[in-house]
Write a protein that holds these residues in place. Sequence first.
Motif, PDB file in Angstrom:
ATOM      1  N   ARG A   1       4.050   4.510  -7.476  1.00  0.00           N
ATOM      2  CA  ARG A   1       3.156   4.017  -6.613  1.00  0.00           C
ATOM      3  C   ARG A   1       2.058   5.071  -6.181  1.00  0.00           C
ATOM      4  O   ARG A   1       1.158   3.584  -5.508  1.00  0.00           O
ATOM      5  CB  ARG A   1       4.117   4.272  -5.303  1.00  0.00           C
ATOM      6  CG  ARG A   1       5.674   3.633  -5.049  1.00  0.00           C
ATOM      7  CD  ARG A   1       6.367   4.127  -3.365  1.00  0.00           C
ATOM      8  NE  ARG A   1       6.044   3.729  -2.436  1.00  0.00           N
ATOM      9  CZ  ARG A   1       6.523   3.262  -1.325  1.00  0.00           C
ATOM     10  NH1 ARG A   1       7.311   4.039  -0.810  1.00  0.00           N
ATOM     11  NH2 ARG A   1       5.746   2.807  -0.828  1.00  0.00           N
TER      12      ARG A   1
ATOM     13  N   LEU B   1      13.665   9.859   0.424  1.00  0.00           N
ATOM     14  CA  LEU B   1      12.470   9.178  -0.643  1.00  0.00           C
ATOM     15  C   LEU B   1      11.322   8.870   0.014  1.00  0.00           C
ATOM     16  O   LEU B   1      10.115   9.103  -0.285  1.00  0.00           O
ATOM     17  CB  LEU B   1      13.174   8.221  -1.422  1.00  0.00           C
ATOM     18  CG  LEU B   1      14.866   8.444  -2.205  1.00  0.00           C
ATOM     19  CD1 LEU B   1      14.605   7.594  -3.176  1.00  0.00           C
ATOM     20  CD2 LEU B   1      14.431  10.206  -3.005  1.00  0.00           C
ATOM     21  N   THR B   2      11.446   8.163   0.861  1.00  0.00           N
ATOM     22  CA  THR B   2      10.277   6.940   1.804  1.00  0.00           C
ATOM     23  C   THR B   2       9.836   7.501   3.323  1.00  0.00           C
ATOM     24  O   THR B   2       8.810   7.130   3.494  1.00  0.00           O
ATOM     25  CB  THR B   2      10.970   5.781   1.814  1.00  0.00           C
ATOM     26  OG1 THR B   2      12.020   6.058   2.599  1.00  0.00           O
ATOM     27  CG2 THR B   2      11.137   5.094   0.616  1.00  0.00           C
TER      28      THR B   2
ATOM     29  N   ASN C   1       1.683   0.210  -4.284  1.00  0.00           N
ATOM     30  CA  ASN C   1       1.935   0.069  -3.221  1.00  0.00           C
ATOM     31  C   ASN C   1       2.485  -0.847  -2.055  1.00  0.00           C
ATOM     32  O   ASN C   1       3.761  -0.113  -2.112  1.00  0.00           O
ATOM     33  CB  ASN C   1       1.400   2.003  -2.516  1.00  0.00           C
ATOM     34  CG  ASN C   1       2.080   2.308  -1.440  1.00  0.00           C
ATOM     35  OD1 ASN C   1       2.936   2.769  -1.867  1.00  0.00           O
ATOM     36  ND2 ASN C   1       1.251   3.033  -0.399  1.00  0.00           N
TER      37      ASN C   1
ATOM     38  N   PHE D   1       8.796   5.517  -7.832  1.00  0.00           N
ATOM     39  CA  PHE D   1       8.107   6.721  -7.089  1.00  0.00           C
ATOM     40  C   PHE D   1       6.637   6.833  -7.372  1.00  0.00           C
ATOM     41  O   PHE D   1       5.723   7.169  -6.846  1.00  0.00           O
ATOM     42  CB  PHE D   1       8.911   7.682  -6.129  1.00  0.00           C
ATOM     43  CG  PHE D   1       9.896   7.102  -5.313  1.00  0.00           C
ATOM     44  CD1 PHE D   1       9.363   6.574  -4.194  1.00  0.00           C
ATOM     45  CD2 PHE D   1      10.920   6.340  -5.349  1.00  0.00           C
ATOM     46  CE1 PHE D   1      10.021   6.031  -3.356  1.00  0.00           C
ATOM     47  CE2 PHE D   1      11.796   6.149  -4.322  1.00  0.00           C
ATOM     48  CZ  PHE D   1      10.601   5.765  -3.048  1.00  0.00           C
ATOM     49  N   GLN D   2       6.976   7.510  -8.837  1.00  0.00           N
ATOM     50  CA  GLN D   2       5.298   7.714  -9.613  1.00  0.00           C
ATOM     51  C   GLN D   2       4.319   6.368 -10.168  1.00  0.00           C
ATOM     52  O   GLN D   2       3.003   6.580  -9.573  1.00  0.00           O
ATOM     53  CB  GLN D   2       5.553   8.098 -11.033  1.00  0.00           C
ATOM     54  CG  GLN D   2       6.936   9.165 -11.292  1.00  0.00           C
ATOM     55  CD  GLN D   2       6.840  10.005 -12.859  1.00  0.00           C
ATOM     56  OE1 GLN D   2       6.974   9.164 -13.686  1.00  0.00           O
ATOM     57  NE2 GLN D   2       7.800  11.288 -12.587  1.00  0.00           N
TER      58      GLN D   2
ATOM     59  N   ASP E   1       6.886  -1.920  -0.171  1.00  0.00           N
ATOM     60  CA  ASP E   1       7.365  -2.097   0.780  1.00  0.00           C
ATOM     61  C   ASP E   1       7.680  -3.655   1.062  1.00  0.00           C
ATOM     62  O   ASP E   1       7.940  -3.707   1.960  1.00  0.00           O
ATOM     63  CB  ASP E   1       5.885  -1.010   1.716  1.00  0.00           C
ATOM     64  CG  ASP E   1       5.695   0.135   1.400  1.00  0.00           C
ATOM     65  OD1 ASP E   1       6.964   0.089   0.825  1.00  0.00           O
ATOM     66  OD2 ASP E   1       5.335   0.336   1.208  1.00  0.00           O
TER      67      ASP E   1
ATOM     68  N   PRO F   1      14.019   2.700  -2.905  1.00  0.00           N
ATOM     69  CA  PRO F   1      12.645   2.402  -2.282  1.00  0.00           C
ATOM     70  C   PRO F   1      12.703   1.689  -0.640  1.00  0.00           C
ATOM     71  O   PRO F   1      11.618   1.634  -0.714  1.00  0.00           O
ATOM     72  CB  PRO F   1      11.996   2.518  -3.725  1.00  0.00           C
ATOM     73  CG  PRO F   1      12.758   0.799  -4.159  1.00  0.00           C
ATOM     74  CD  PRO F   1      13.711   1.786  -3.996  1.00  0.00           C
TER      75      PRO F   1
END
Length: 460
Positions: free
Chosen positions: A134, A224-225, A141, A131-132, A145, A456
């Motif tokens: 992203r 988280l998202t 990013n 996540f860092q 997805d 994620p």
Amino acid sequence: MEEELAMLRQLIGQLQELLQNSSPPPPSPPSSSSSSPSFVVLHNPQHQNRCCLPLFDDTSSDVSCDTLMAAGKRPRYLKMLDTAKRSRKQKNQVKSRTEADDGIMDQELWQEFPQDLFESVLSRLPIATLFQFRAVCHKWNALIDSDSFSKYCTDLPQTIPWFYTITHENVNSGQVYDPCSKKWRHPVIPALPKKTIVLPMASAGGLVCFLDIGHRNFYVSNPLTKSFRELPARSFKVWSRVVVGMTLNGNSTSDGYKVLWVGCEGAYEVYDSLRNVWTKRGIIPSNIKLPVLLNFKSQPVAINSTFYFMLTDPEGILSYDMVSGRWKQYIIPCPPHLSDHTLAECGERLMLVGLVSKNAATCVCVWELQKMTLLWKEVDRMPNVWCLEFYGKHVRMNCLGNKGCLILLSLRSRQMNRLITYNAVTGEWAKVPGCTVPRGRKRLWIACGTAFQPSPTARA
């Protein structure tokens, strides 16, 4: 070589001390040829041998050195000094080239890096690091997805679960514990209602199911998202307490998921995410004693497609198969002197965790259900050193979630507040650091929680 260099440095140091302490030598008579060198005898107490070094005056040092070089009698210590200087110089050159290479990347090479290999490597990163990453660029990013990256994450084995909890001081924001880094994180889900208390009830595939304290509305979100969905209103108007379970239809949330709630009066419903409706509305069959006295302190556990609920009267387990829709009841007596017990699962094994109190002693014990005899067999208990801390205290235990053989327990009394994890595979007990507010020192009291697999790619 190193011993010789060390000895040489020591000899040179002694030579410098002699030069500084000695008085200026008397002027020597002039000579038409070259002046003869004098010698200084040095003695090292650690070695039996004595060493003689040539000592020249300032006016004749260059001439004397030239004489020695011309005669082919270059002193050994000068050769050693030259070798040391050359080796240091070569190392510095290699270090400079390495640092220069590290700072420059071949853009053409990285542009041709295979996309599928890049996604495969990225999917194996720790969740927190992922996540860092992203925030690096829009391409990364968007990559996380994508459907292809989601497939890579689905094919990997499940990671160690995290725990989503809420505290007594701030019931409208979540506190997430990461057992890998042993850190508390503070995600915010903006879509959750702020004017009412929302409790985490169950989870599946990285999604957490929430229920408001009025038992009216259900919400599903990825903490988280921030992926979020509010479930449609239920057809049953049940105001009593309910237990909630959640399971996936396949390997990921893209295959859909189901949410089950059961009330004390026997009413139940199943939500299907693919159809976005509540289905299978009904009442528990008459062969099961009603009202159903559920143990609300025990969260239901899911093994394959079957949910298991803890009963208090009669003591035992209630199960529901999400595929066949069949209910079953098992009369299983609990171990003696047991309180605050909860169900858990590990590798399709049904476990029981609870407090055993006898006289003034209290300890946390773990049992496993024997399939042949339908009896609980003790398999582990908390270390005695830890149990001594509970001696003479009125301790209450609360399960804050269990998934993937990892259980988070809260042990509280007036004098203490402990958070402990138990790994049913390794048998390891571990203390959890206290949860504090971001950038603060005030310790928070955990009210309730549930375990979830950090993902994620899970979408509500």
